[in-house]
Design a protein around this motif. Structure first.
Motif, PDB file in Angstrom:
ATOM      1  N   ARG A 112       0.866  -1.181   0.000  1.00  0.00           N
ATOM      2  CA  ARG A 112       0.000   0.000   0.000  1.00  0.00           C
ATOM      3  C   ARG A 112       0.899   1.225   0.000  1.00  0.00           C
ATOM      4  NH1 ARG A 112      -5.085   1.976   1.336  1.00  0.00           N
ATOM      5  NH2 ARG A 112      -5.064   4.001   2.390  1.00  0.00           N
ATOM      6  N   ILE A 113       0.829   1.989  -1.057  1.00  0.00           N
ATOM      7  CA  ILE A 113       1.631   3.209  -1.169  1.00  0.00           C
ATOM      8  C   ILE A 113       0.788   4.367  -0.660  1.00  0.00           C
ATOM      9  CG2 ILE A 113       2.875   4.725  -2.745  1.00  0.00           C
ATOM     10  CD1 ILE A 113       3.239   2.357  -4.600  1.00  0.00           C
ATOM     11  N   PRO A 114       1.192   5.028   0.417  1.00  0.00           N
ATOM     12  CA  PRO A 114       0.379   6.124   0.957  1.00  0.00           C
ATOM     13  C   PRO A 114       0.400   7.334   0.036  1.00  0.00           C
ATOM     14  CG  PRO A 114       2.471   5.972   2.128  1.00  0.00           C
ATOM     15  CD  PRO A 114       2.411   4.789   1.205  1.00  0.00           C
ATOM     16  N   VAL A 115      -0.720   8.024  -0.005  1.00  0.00           N
ATOM     17  CA  VAL A 115      -0.876   9.240  -0.808  1.00  0.00           C
ATOM     18  C   VAL A 115      -1.530  10.287   0.080  1.00  0.00           C
ATOM     19  CG1 VAL A 115      -1.935  10.281  -2.839  1.00  0.00           C
ATOM     20  CG2 VAL A 115      -1.108   7.930  -2.946  1.00  0.00           C
ATOM     21  N   ALA A 116      -1.016  11.496   0.055  1.00  0.00           N
ATOM     22  CA  ALA A 116      -1.561  12.578   0.881  1.00  0.00           C
ATOM     23  C   ALA A 116      -1.495  13.885   0.120  1.00  0.00           C
ATOM     24  CB  ALA A 116      -0.787  12.688   2.201  1.00  0.00           C
ATOM     25  N   TRP A 117      -2.406  14.765   0.447  1.00  0.00           N
ATOM     26  CA  TRP A 117      -2.407  16.110  -0.126  1.00  0.00           C
ATOM     27  C   TRP A 117      -2.944  17.076   0.909  1.00  0.00           C
ATOM     28  CZ3 TRP A 117      -0.122  18.550  -3.836  1.00  0.00           C
ATOM     29  CH2 TRP A 117      -0.575  19.814  -4.232  1.00  0.00           C
ATOM     30  N   VAL A 118      -2.348  18.261   0.950  1.00  0.00           N
ATOM     31  CA  VAL A 118      -2.756  19.291   1.901  1.00  0.00           C
ATOM     32  C   VAL A 118      -3.517  20.372   1.156  1.00  0.00           C
ATOM     33  CG1 VAL A 118      -1.970  20.992   3.582  1.00  0.00           C
ATOM     34  CG2 VAL A 118      -0.755  18.800   3.350  1.00  0.00           C
ATOM     35  N   ALA A 119      -4.770  20.563   1.525  1.00  0.00           N
ATOM     36  CA  ALA A 119      -5.611  21.602   0.926  1.00  0.00           C
ATOM     37  C   ALA A 119      -5.637  22.806   1.854  1.00  0.00           C
ATOM     38  CB  ALA A 119      -7.035  21.070   0.695  1.00  0.00           C
ATOM     39  N   MET A 120      -5.141  23.929   1.350  1.00  0.00           N
ATOM     40  CA  MET A 120      -5.114  25.144   2.162  1.00  0.00           C
ATOM     41  C   MET A 120      -5.202  26.368   1.261  1.00  0.00           C
ATOM     42  SD  MET A 120      -1.148  24.874   3.388  1.00  0.00           S
ATOM     43  CE  MET A 120       0.197  24.617   2.247  1.00  0.00           C
ATOM     44  N   ALA A 121      -5.354  27.538   1.865  1.00  0.00           N
ATOM     45  CA  ALA A 121      -5.533  28.778   1.123  1.00  0.00           C
ATOM     46  C   ALA A 121      -4.252  29.139   0.368  1.00  0.00           C
ATOM     47  CB  ALA A 121      -5.928  29.911   2.067  1.00  0.00           C
ATOM     48  N   TRP A 122      -4.441  30.019  -0.645  1.00  0.00           N
ATOM     49  CA  TRP A 122      -3.290  30.403  -1.469  1.00  0.00           C
ATOM     50  C   TRP A 122      -2.241  31.142  -0.656  1.00  0.00           C
ATOM     51  CZ3 TRP A 122      -2.257  35.621  -1.817  1.00  0.00           C
ATOM     52  CH2 TRP A 122      -3.305  36.488  -1.473  1.00  0.00           C
ATOM     53  N   THR A 123      -2.639  31.853   0.401  1.00  0.00           N
ATOM     54  CA  THR A 123      -1.650  32.554   1.241  1.00  0.00           C
ATOM     55  C   THR A 123      -0.758  31.555   1.973  1.00  0.00           C
ATOM     56  OG1 THR A 123      -3.392  32.685   2.932  1.00  0.00           O
ATOM     57  CG2 THR A 123      -3.058  34.609   1.535  1.00  0.00           C
ATOM     58  N   ALA A 124      -1.357  30.433   2.402  1.00  0.00           N
ATOM     59  CA  ALA A 124      -0.550  29.406   3.065  1.00  0.00           C
ATOM     60  C   ALA A 124       0.423  28.756   2.089  1.00  0.00           C
ATOM     61  CB  ALA A 124      -1.470  28.351   3.685  1.00  0.00           C
ATOM     62  N   TRP A 125      -0.018  28.549   0.846  1.00  0.00           N
ATOM     63  CA  TRP A 125       0.892  27.995  -0.161  1.00  0.00           C
ATOM     64  C   TRP A 125       2.040  28.952  -0.448  1.00  0.00           C
ATOM     65  CZ3 TRP A 125       1.323  23.191  -1.153  1.00  0.00           C
ATOM     66  CH2 TRP A 125       0.221  22.329  -1.109  1.00  0.00           C
ATOM     67  N   PHE A 126       1.741  30.266  -0.480  1.00  0.00           N
ATOM     68  CA  PHE A 126       2.814  31.249  -0.675  1.00  0.00           C
ATOM     69  C   PHE A 126       3.818  31.180   0.475  1.00  0.00           C
ATOM     70  CE2 PHE A 126       0.377  34.419  -3.576  1.00  0.00           C
ATOM     71  CZ  PHE A 126       0.547  33.533  -4.620  1.00  0.00           C
TER      72      PHE A 126
END
Length: 586
Positions: free
Chosen positions: A70-84
């Motif tokens: 099982r290969i784990p997969v993750a993604w973080v969804a956050m506002a564009w300011t947090a990505w900056f």
């Protein structure tokens, strides 16, 4: 620590571990020092182990207890300011590493100044993120489950691919072969990717309506309903002649004088139209009825046979659809129930369908066209007229003007050429109304003339393109032609035109495709179906039959068949025109 954050860190560690494992394989094939191989293998083991541990206990399946991998997969969804802010943090870390490895003090100071700038940017972004009360960070967690066989196959293919790349990099002779394989693979992949829409178009044109959507995804293998001819005694189908064409319909009324009123059902373009005809002129024909299967309960079988029975699977044909939604099915098998009729609901019957193509989509699409279009041949004729005259007019007018601008000397030549090029900056919408007023004054509305006559007045870009080609032709050819007694027109036609065949092919292709797909022109100038080209007819057909994708795709396929045939017959000229890369390439 937050379990979601642990899962993200474990996912990153697992993916890094797999990458390092493949790198260890590459180092092994390269016969690198054993210390380097061991370091990569150890780091890979640490990454995979860390990923397995950190993704445990987070509400996700444990790769250590699940069968396979099982290969784990993750993604973080956050506002564009947090990505900056996150991007600024990555940039700061990169600049700090670069500053540590700088060779001079000046270079190190420059990297540190960049760290300060990125730090200020990240701080502002983080402050904007924290000041927004609705901003939040959501971690999406999941994984790719692979059974042991699939996991082993993927691992072996990955190891083989890495080994092949390493061997190709070491062996000079194999580099050419590897490059060829990669190039051909990329071309085949591109053909598959760009061919999928056309394949979907073609397959959908042969589908039944029930295959247009499926909970299992796109239906790539269409099936067709099996039918059987049936002479309907209650509502017979007749064939007759109406306004010079063969039609099918049913009798609505029988009159005292022996004539009957017929309601047309086919062709579909005039469905619902009624006309009077003599009964003797009608010919009764069978109608196609669907074949179905159903399961009859024992009580129903006993009712039909008059004896005790049992649950039986039967096959039959639907001879009548009742107003309440039920269907009257005439049984054909088993032999004990042949010709018995039973009323069933649509949920009780199962249509008999086999893998095949529904060719009726094409005939039904054509039958929807107005009678005056002669089954769509009028559309094709109009389109061919427009395309042929547009191509001829564009090539002749543009080449003649380009030759004059490139070879002839006359007062104001450069100024006129500058004015010509300036017309390219005029949007088509600006000249649309003046052109319409001119054509209306000439009485050309609802004719094909406005669609091809302008082609005989040249095109600024085409003239510019051909002028550049003419200017690259040596003057000695023209001088030799003059010595042989050729005038300007003879030199233009016999000497210069053959020299610019690639450019003419390009312009011909552009003009052909533009004229074939032209929709705005017919929309403005054409009103009657007798003068419509295929592009306009296709748009009207789409608006009329949008709820029937099979018919729409069938009509679309027929509309592009002439272009496909032209491509296959003139493929060399298409390729020559498309691969033309420079104004002087011949």
């Amino acid at each position: 620590m937050n379990p979601a954050l642990l899962f993200v860190i474990g996912t990153i560690a697992a993916w890094i571990g797999w990458a390092l494992a493949l790198r260890a394989v590459a180092l092994l094939v390269e016969r690198s020092p054993w210390a380097k191989q061991l370091a990569n293998a150890l780091c890979a083991g640490v990454g995979l182990g860390l990923g397995a541990v950190l993704t445990r206990g987070t509400g996700q399946a444990n790769p250590l207890t699940e069968p396979g991998i099982r290969i784990p997969v993750a993604w973080v969804a956050m506002a564009w300011t947090a990505w900056f802010a996150f991007g600024a943090l990555i940039a700061i870390l990169v600049r700090l590493v670069q500053a540590q490895q700088a060779l001079t003090a000046e270079e190190r100071n420059g990297k540190l100044r960049a760290v300060a700038v990125w730090g200020a940017f990240g701080a502002v972004s983080f402050w904007l993120f924290k000041s927004n009360p609705k901003a939040e960070v959501v971690t999406l967690r999941g994984g790719i489950n692979l059974d042991p066989t699939t996991a082993a196959a993927i691992i072996l293919f990955a190891v083989a691919a890495v080994a092949a790349m390493v061997v190709a990099a070491r062996n000079t002779a194999s580099r050419t072969a590897a490059k060829t394989v990669v190039t051909q693979t990329a071309l085949v992949a591109g053909c598959v990717v760009f061919g999928i829409p056309f394949a979907y178009l073609l397959i959908t044109s042969f589908k039944e309506d029930r295959d247009m959507s499926s909970p299992n995804g796109i239906v790539w293998v269409p099936k067709v309903q099996q039918t059987q001819p049936y002479m309907d005694p209650k509502n017979p189908l007749y064939e007759a002649e109406y306004q010079g064409q063969r039609v099918q319909g049913t009798i609505l009324e029988r009159k005292a004088d022996g004539s009957v009123r017929v309601d047309i059902t086919t062709p579909l373009a005039i469905r619902g139209v009624t006309f009077d005809a003599k009964a003797s002129a009608l010919k009764e024909i069978p109608r196609e009825v669907p074949m179905v299967t159903a399961k009859l309960e024992a009580a129903e079988v006993s009712k039909l046979t008059g004896a005790s029975g049992q649950t039986t699977q039967v096959k039959g044909i639907v001879v009548e659809n009742l107003d309440d939604g039920r269907q009257r099915v005439r049984i054909q098998s088993p032999s004990t129930l042949v010709d018995k009729e039973v009323l069933l609901t649509p949920t009780q019957v199962e249509p008999i369908r086999n893998v095949g193509l529904r060719w009726q989509n094409y005939t039904e699409a054509i039958s929807f066209l107005p009678p005056e279009t002669n089954n769509g041949l009028v559309y094709l004729k109009n389109t061919l007229i427009i395309v042929a005259l547009s191509v001829i007019g564009t090539l002749l007018s543009s080449a003649l003007v380009a030759y004059a601008f490139s070879r002839m000397r006359f007062p104001g030549r450069d100024a006129l050429f500058a004015v010509l090029l300036s017309t390219m900056m005029l949007p088509a919408a600006v000249t649309l109304l003046p052109q319409f007023l001119i054509f209306r004054g000439l009485g050309w509305i609802d004719t094909l003339l406005p669609l091809w006559v302008p082609a005989f007045f040249g095109s600024a870009f085409n003239i510019f393109l051909l002028r550049q080609f003419f200017m690259n032709i040596p003057m000695e050819l023209e001088d030799a032609a003059k010595i042989d007694g050729c005038g300007y027109l003879k030199t233009f036609w016999a000497i210069m035109m053959p020299q610019i065949k690639p450019a003419l092919a390009v312009i011909a292709i552009w003009t052909l495709m533009g004229a074939w797909n032209n929709f705005m022109g017919p929309l403005i100038y054409v009103n009657s179906p007798e003068n419509m080209p295929i592009s306009y007819a296709l748009q009207l057909f789409q608006g009329d039959r949008l709820g029937e994708p099979g018919l729409l795709m069938a009509f679309t396929t027929m509309s592009i068949l002439p272009v496909l045939a032209l491509f296959f017959f003139a493929q060399r000229y298409f390729i020559e025109g498309v691969t033309l890369s420079g104004l002087g390439g011949r």
